[in-house]
Each structure stands twice: as C-alpha cells, then as structure tokens.
Design an enzyme around this catalytic site. Structure first.
Site, PDB file in Angstrom:
ATOM      1  N   GLY A   1      34.802  34.351  44.205  1.00  0.00           N
ATOM      2  CA  GLY A   1      34.140  35.038  43.111  1.00  0.00           C
ATOM      3  C   GLY A   1      32.676  35.310  43.401  1.00  0.00           C
ATOM      4  O   GLY A   1      32.132  36.360  43.018  1.00  0.00           O
ATOM      5  N   ASP A   2      32.025  34.384  44.100  1.00  0.00           N
ATOM      6  CA  ASP A   2      30.624  34.571  44.470  1.00  0.00           C
ATOM      7  C   ASP A   2      30.491  35.696  45.491  1.00  0.00           C
ATOM      8  O   ASP A   2      29.554  36.498  45.447  1.00  0.00           O
ATOM      9  CB  ASP A   2      30.060  33.274  45.043  1.00  0.00           C
ATOM     10  CG  ASP A   2      30.276  32.095  44.106  1.00  0.00           C
ATOM     11  OD1 ASP A   2      30.176  32.277  42.882  1.00  0.00           O
ATOM     12  OD2 ASP A   2      30.577  30.992  44.605  1.00  0.00           O
TER      13      ASP A   2
ATOM     14  N   GLY B   1      43.359  40.909  40.227  1.00  0.00           N
ATOM     15  CA  GLY B   1      42.353  41.921  40.501  1.00  0.00           C
ATOM     16  C   GLY B   1      41.065  41.681  39.740  1.00  0.00           C
ATOM     17  O   GLY B   1      40.762  40.560  39.333  1.00  0.00           O
TER      18      GLY B   1
ATOM     19  N   GLY C   1      41.544  36.689  39.264  1.00  0.00           N
ATOM     20  CA  GLY C   1      42.295  36.006  40.312  1.00  0.00           C
ATOM     21  C   GLY C   1      43.148  36.966  41.120  1.00  0.00           C
ATOM     22  O   GLY C   1      42.697  38.040  41.529  1.00  0.00           O
ATOM     23  N   ALA C   2      44.407  36.609  41.319  1.00  0.00           N
ATOM     24  CA  ALA C   2      45.308  37.426  42.124  1.00  0.00           C
ATOM     25  C   ALA C   2      45.612  38.776  41.481  1.00  0.00           C
ATOM     26  O   ALA C   2      46.125  39.683  42.148  1.00  0.00           O
ATOM     27  CB  ALA C   2      46.614  36.668  42.365  1.00  0.00           C
TER      28      ALA C   2
ATOM     29  N   SER D   1      36.652  38.660  37.031  1.00  0.00           N
ATOM     30  CA  SER D   1      37.606  38.325  38.078  1.00  0.00           C
ATOM     31  C   SER D   1      38.880  37.797  37.439  1.00  0.00           C
ATOM     32  O   SER D   1      38.832  36.841  36.661  1.00  0.00           O
ATOM     33  CB  SER D   1      37.023  37.259  39.018  1.00  0.00           C
ATOM     34  OG  SER D   1      35.885  37.743  39.684  1.00  0.00           O
TER      35      SER D   1
END
Length: 315
Positions: free
Chosen positions: A251-252, A225, A222-223, A220
């Site tokens: 994220g989960d 992708g 974040g913003a 992951s």
C-alpha cells in the site's frame, strides 16, 4: 521532491524460523534489519523509482541511529527530529510455510517540545516538496488531532498533503480537507462505520469521506484493485498478478506511485496500481524499481464494477 512524515518509525528485525513453537528455543535460519514505518516505506519506494525524497521522522537512541543509517544507504535524505526516548524496535517471525507473526512495540512518548519540533521540521523541509505524505499511527504524546494540525499548517504554506492513517486521527484530519487520503478496505469501512461487501459499497464509502472533507480518496481494496474518487470523477484500477510473495509495504508503494505520477487522475491511479502489483510480487518489504513495473498488466476504467463482490469483504 516528495517529503514523507513518519511520526512513529521503527527498526524492523525479521527472523526466519522453521516453525514457531511456544516455550521452546528457536534457532533462526536468517535475519535482516529494515527501517520501518509507512512514511519510511513511501520514501523507500520513491527512492527506488529514482526520485528525490526527504524523510522527516523522530529518532532516538541506538535504534534511531540505525534507522537513519539504513535510510542513508538507500539514498534517502533524512531530516531527523531528536527525541529522548528510543525509536521502537519491531520483531517479525517468518515461518517456512509463509506465516508471519509480528510484534510491534509502542514506541517512545513525545513531549510537547518534541511535538512542536516535529511540526517545525516538516515546515522547514516542505519548501521544495511537490507533495507531503504523512503516514502511519501516532506515537504516545500526540493527540488524534495532530494530523489535523499538520494538514492545516501544510495548506497555510501552500503545499499539498496526502494522508495515510486510520481511526480517530483520520476522522479528525478530514475537517482540514487533506488533498488525498489513502485508506485500505478495512480502514475505509471503519471510517464510515459499516461493512463493505462490493466495489460499489467501497465507492459509496469513499464518497462519504469526501463529504467529510477529503478532496480525493485513493482506496486500496487488496486483491480486488484500487479506487480513486475525486472532483474529477471516479476510476477503478486493477492489475494481473502472477504470484503474491509479500504484501508488506504494498500500500505504501502504491501511494508512492500515485504521488510520483502527479497525485491526481487516472494516470496517477494506473501508476499506483502498477507499483502495488509489483510490490506484492517481491520478497519482504522490497520496493519495486521501474524495471519491476508492468504497465501493460494494469487496467483503469471509469466504468465502476459496482456489483462486483469483494474477494475479501470487510465485516
């Protein structure tokens, strides 16, 4: 069925406050209680998607009983491991301007007998599982090698395992070749010991985790992708997000979406991105339902934008 393992679950209490003033009496304008822990959140996301999930977690004391009750009300089967210590209670203070202050307790210390009972419960519950998702930090009493032991036992039983943890526990588990590991950008940088400034840097770091033993890496960013790097290839996924309300549990939710869609290949990555994008547009730690997903907003490509600078580079 997706089985989740949360070695250090929590009862999360969130208080809404006008502002946080040290040394003053603060009157909350709202409050809520949620079952907490990364594996617990994966189960919540799987259940929200209408799929069966079983949550294995050590529970003790009144907070543990509340966690079990809250999960049961959300349609999640709980396989509790009784422990002598009380399940930790975490506190979050949400200010009106959106600032969130969290106080996370350490949790109980597990004995040798409780550690073995936790492993045995996973073994017993894993017979019908398509995936086992092991997530979060380890409580006191569990060595960093505990996840490695769990991965080895899972593979010996013929099951697939996804691991979402960090630091020494992640590095120790890699030698047992987990089927999927799911670091965020910070955890990915920490695992390889250097900063990440571009998507290409993240891809190289993911490839190094595969060299260390991970069969696939779902990262992951974040913003920016998400990345999937595996034997089948490498893909980059992103989604249009109109407004971010909360990134708690996003994220989960992504990991749940990935496993629900089979746990491999670009279609599973697209599902992960869709679930993560939907989660950040919902309040608090609310998990998305199928009606919240917007597959049309998701783009997955084998053309990795290696030179693209990360919006949130990790130093």
């Amino acid at each position: 069925m997706i089985l989740t393992v949360t070695p250090n679950p929590s009862l999360d209490r969130t208080y809404e406050v006008p502002s946080l003033d040290r040394g003053e009496v603060i009157r909350a304008t709202g409050e809520r209680m949620d079952p907490g822990g990364k594996g617990v959140n994966v189960s919540r996301a799987v259940a929200a998607a209408g799929q069966r999930t079983v949550a294995v977690l050590p529970l003790g004391g009144a907070p543990g009983a509340l966690v079990a009750d809250l999960l049961d009300k959300q349609g999640i089967e709980v396989a509790p491991v009784p422990v002598a210590g009380a399940t930790r209670s975490n506190i979050a203070l949400a200010e009106a301007d959106g600032v969130l202050t969290k106080i996370n307790a350490p949790g109980p210390e597990l004995s040798d007998a409780e550690r073995e009972l936790l492993l045995e419960t996973v073994r017993q519950q894993s017979r019908d599982a398509s995936w086992i998702a092991c997530c979060g930090s380890l409580p006191r009493g569990l060595a960093p090698s505990w996840y490695a032991d769990l991965v080895a036992r899972t593979h010996a039983a013929g099951a697939r395992i996804a691991l979402d943890t960090s630091g020494p526990a992640l590095l120790a588990a890699l030698r047992e070749r987990p089927d999927v590991v799911k670091p965020n950008a910070e955890e990915l940088a920490g695992a390889v010991g250097r900063p990440l400034a571009t998507v290409g840097d993240a891809v190289k770091a993911a490839e190094e985790l595969r060299e260390m033993g991970a069969r696939a890496v779902l990262a992951s960013l974040g913003a920016d992708g998400q990345l999937l790097v595996s034997d089948e290839g490498a893909w980059f996924g992103s989604a249009r997000v109109d407004a971010v309300r909360s990134n708690v549990g996003a994220g989960d939710s992504s990991l749940a979406g990935f496993l629900i869609a089979g746990g491999s290949g670009p279609d599973a990555l697209a599902s992960a991105v869709a679930h993560g994008a939907a989660a950040v547009q919902l309040p608090g730690s609310v998990m998305p339902t199928p009606g919240d997903l917007d597959p049309a907003a998701v783009t997955v490509t084998a053309g990795i934008p290696a030179d693209r600078a990360l919006k949130e580079p990790v130093s």
